[in-house]
Design an enzyme around this catalytic site. Structure first.
Site, PDB file in Angstrom:
ATOM      1  N   GLY A   1     -23.118  51.610  72.989  1.00  0.00           N
ATOM      2  CA  GLY A   1     -22.321  51.006  74.055  1.00  0.00           C
ATOM      3  C   GLY A   1     -23.103  50.058  74.947  1.00  0.00           C
TER       4      GLY A   1
ATOM      5  N   CYS B   1       8.468  50.346  61.158  1.00  0.00           N
ATOM      6  CA  CYS B   1       8.297  49.044  60.512  1.00  0.00           C
ATOM      7  C   CYS B   1       9.530  48.728  59.675  1.00  0.00           C
ATOM      8  CB  CYS B   1       7.053  49.066  59.623  1.00  0.00           C
ATOM      9  SG  CYS B   1       6.915  47.630  58.540  1.00  0.00           S
TER      10      CYS B   1
ATOM     11  N   CYS C   1       8.249  48.746  55.705  1.00  0.00           N
ATOM     12  CA  CYS C   1       7.722  49.929  55.020  1.00  0.00           C
ATOM     13  C   CYS C   1       8.168  51.226  55.688  1.00  0.00           C
ATOM     14  CB  CYS C   1       6.198  49.879  54.925  1.00  0.00           C
ATOM     15  SG  CYS C   1       5.347  50.293  56.461  1.00  0.00           S
TER      16      CYS C   1
ATOM     17  N   CYS D   1       4.742  45.878  60.459  1.00  0.00           N
ATOM     18  CA  CYS D   1       3.348  46.283  60.599  1.00  0.00           C
ATOM     19  C   CYS D   1       2.474  45.071  60.916  1.00  0.00           C
ATOM     20  CB  CYS D   1       2.822  46.875  59.287  1.00  0.00           C
ATOM     21  SG  CYS D   1       3.349  48.541  58.964  1.00  0.00           S
TER      22      CYS D   1
ATOM     23  N   CYS E   1       0.767  47.914  55.265  1.00  0.00           N
ATOM     24  CA  CYS E   1       2.194  47.773  54.976  1.00  0.00           C
ATOM     25  C   CYS E   1       2.408  47.602  53.467  1.00  0.00           C
ATOM     26  CB  CYS E   1       2.741  46.570  55.728  1.00  0.00           C
ATOM     27  SG  CYS E   1       4.535  46.522  55.850  1.00  0.00           S
TER      28      CYS E   1
END
Lengths: 292, 368
Positions: A34, A243, A246, A268, A274
């Protein structure tokens, strides 16, 4: 470009000295999860702000045996992703894929793939502004001090003010996280929906900011916690519908405008996810199978 | 039926083909040659070399041609190429005192050893469009004079005899000159790296900042002590030889601003200096750079930092036009994922707002 011209560039474009310099920065980043490591970012043959940091990181870790996937907004076919993928095909002649599962290195802008990443995979983020405190304090000299002293009060005050004003935290992307309990880090402008995927990920996550000349990292299996308050726990976006292609739920969706009468559909954002779901027989209410 | 957008690759290919065609322009007109750009657009070439940080007229001309005359794009092309070049070593500092001078003016002395030399300048031309340039009329051959034997003393050296001006400025004994193309910038900076950043900084940005100091935002009473343009020798140390070897000559513009300084706790009253040095002929850039350099020395000279031009982090972080243009223009890349997140938030906040409004109305009605 003629083949003779290409021959003048080193494998993966950068010279070996530069790669070593970048690898040292990456190793330092991994050692201090980080923490933003300054590095001598090079001018790349694409504009600053268009992924030069990510490209330099990828160029420094990629080898001839790697399989590269590049996404922008979750999709493999957005113009800038196409351009970066073509760049590596040209200068490193490596294999490329659109399948998350097959890739050893995934360079991304603004998304983390839906399919959970595995050990051995590297996710390279393109980062525009690496400093999570930048919008609270524009001076680098100040923010570096704040990180050194772990002085993150300003960030908590900002989040608290959001709650006081709006009833919830009004940050939807680039939502700040705390890494391994120490450094507050900008996850790059991914939607906060993706934040939980960073936590304890088996993959190595590398972040490159070319213009701002910073590299940072999250080693595998590292704690990544989104900043929040006990009475206002962190929440991700939820979509009202699955979605349309899908039928996937628990995925991030793009809103697609269909006409000028308010018609829209949600699909998606991760195009590979997807496609894989549709191949496996899943359908949504607007997919071709559903239309028949 | 919605079909996922495909064909990014074909679109990019076609866009670049169209670009190449537009760059070429009317094919009935002969293409512009690099020699023409080097010879007739020489100041554009100089700017691209300066801000591209690479002294090569032909490559700069190629970049200008490829960029269709877009200067920042040309600078970017040259920088990207420069990055790939191997680094053999660092030259000796150039000696502008030994310059083969073509132009030299001082605003502080009426006459001085070596004299005032106007050289090829726009100054005192009347800015009237010249129709003869629309045709192929050849201009007269220039007047020339024999080369002076003596080198031209720099104005700063003249002032230094009286001790009225600060020296060239020295770095601590163990200080190695930095290289902003090899190490990341860190604030606060030393003057060596700051001057490097200013030298490749955007001409327009530095011009505006320099101008701001003249209008009272960190006013520092500048005089153009000297501006000189000409050729200097580049020398490099070779380990096997005990004398420096000449690599050739480059043309540079140097500006020494002389600034009043009342003195501070740290320094006696004396003239201080702002310094500008750029490739080729670019007085505007060299002068703007010198104004900015002097303003940015506020911390070193113990002056109050009250204006943008004195703010090192602000000036240096935003002076590189290749970085600036990249980040400004990246806004045209797709941002739909983040925009979707914001759409969702704004919709939610509006719902909450409307709920509060109707709630207020109902309460009001109940009260009435």
């Amino acid at each position: 470009m003629s083949t003779e011209t290409i021959a003048r560039y080193n494998f993966a474009y950068l010279d070996e000295q530069t790669k070593r310099m970048i690898r040292r920065a990456i190793l330092k980043g991994i050692a201090i999860p980080g923490y933003q490591v300054p590095f001598a970012s090079r001018e790349m043959p694409m504009p600053y702000g268009w992924g030069t940091g990510g490209v330099q990181v990828t160029a420094s870790v990629i080898g001839p045996g790697d399989v590269l996937k590049v996404i922008d907004q979750g999709a493999d076919d957005t113009t800038n992703a196409v351009s970066i993928r073509a760049f590596f095909q040209k200068v490193a002649e490596i294999a490329v894929t659109t399948h998350t599962g097959e890739a050893t290195i995934i360079q991304t802008r603004h998304r983390i793939p839906e399919k959970p990443l595995q050990e051995g995979q590297i996710l390279v983020y393109q980062v525009p502004i690496p400093e999570p405190l930048r919008f609270l304090e524009p001076r680098e000299t100040e923010t570096r001090k704040m990180h050194a002293l772990e002085e993150y009060g300003l960030m908590h005050v900002k989040l608290y003010e959001d709650i006081a004003k709006h009833g919830h935290i009004a940050t939807t992307y680039a939502y700040p996280v705390k890494v391994e309990g120490r450094y507050v880090m900008d996850p790059s402008p991914t939607p906060k929906f993706d934040n939980p995927k960073m936590h304890m990920s088996p993959a190595l996550q590398l972040f490159g900011a070319g213009r701002e000349k910073r590299i940072y990292a999250i080693p595998p299996y590292t704690r990544v916690e989104s900043l929040d308050f006990e009475d206002h726990p962190f929440e991700i976006q939820k979509f009202d519908q699955p979605c349309a292609l899908c039928g996937g739920t628990d995925v991030y969706l793009d809103e697609v405008i269909l006409d000028d009468r308010g018609g829209r559909m949600f699909v998606c954002s991760d195009t590979d996810h997807c496609e894989e779901r549709r191949e496996a027989g899943h359908t949504g209410h607007m997919s071709e199978e559903a239309a028949q | 039926m919605y079909v996922a957008v495909k064909g990014g690759e074909a679109a990019i290919r076609n866009a670049h083909r169209l670009l190449a065609d537009r760059r070429r322009g009317d094919r009935m007109v002969p293409a512009i040659s690099l020699e023409q750009i080097v010879g007739q657009l020489a100041l554009a070439v100089d700017r691209v070399m300066t801000e591209g940080s690479l002294y090569d007229r032909e490559l700069a001309a190629l970049a200008i041609k490829q960029a269709r005359g877009d200067m920042i794009e040309a600078i970017f092309l040259l920088r990207a190429y420069r990055t790939t070049l191997p680094r053999f070593g660092y030259s000796q500092p150039i000696n502008t005192g030994g310059m083969l001078v073509e132009r030299r003016v001082s605003a502080t002395y009426k006459d001085l050893p070596g004299g005032q030399l106007l050289g090829p300048t726009f100054d005192y031309t009347h800015r009237l469009l010249d129709p003869s340039l629309a045709t192929d009329d050849e201009p007269e051959a220039p007047e020339s004079r024999p080369q002076e034997d003596e080198t031209m003393l720099r104005v700063s050296e003249i002032l230094a005899h009286e001790g009225l001006i600060e020296g060239d400025g020295a770095m601590p004994e163990d200080h190695e000159i930095g290289d902003i193309t090899r190490e990341p910038l860190e604030f606060p900076m030393e003057r060596d790296t700051r001057l490097q950043a200013l030298s490749r900084g955007d001409e327009g940005f530095l011009l505006a900042l320099g101008y701001s100091t003249q209008r009272g935002y960190a006013r520092n009473h500048p005089f153009a002590g000297e501006i000189r343009i000409g050729e200097v020798e580049i020398e490099i140390d070779v380990p096997e030889l005990d004398f420096p070897v000449s690599l050739g000559r480059i043309r540079v513009t140097e500006c020494q601003m002389v600034n009043q300084f009342k003195g501070s706790a740290k320094a006696p009253p004396q003239f201080t200096r702002g310094y500008g040095l750029v490739f080729g002929q670019s007085e505007r850039k060299a002068m703007a750079m010198a104004l900015c350099d002097r303003a940015l020395r506020a911390r070193e000279l113990g002056e109050d930092i009250i204006a943008p031009a004195q703010d090192e982090e602000f000036v240096i972080s935003h002076s590189d036009n290749v970085q600036a243009t990249g980040f400004v223009e990246h806004l045209k890349l797709p941002h739909y994922v983040d925009f979707q997140a914001e759409l969702d938030l704004v919709r939610r906040m509006r719902r909450e707002f409307e709920k509060r409004q109707t709630g207020d109305d109902e309460r009001k009605e109940a009260a009435e």
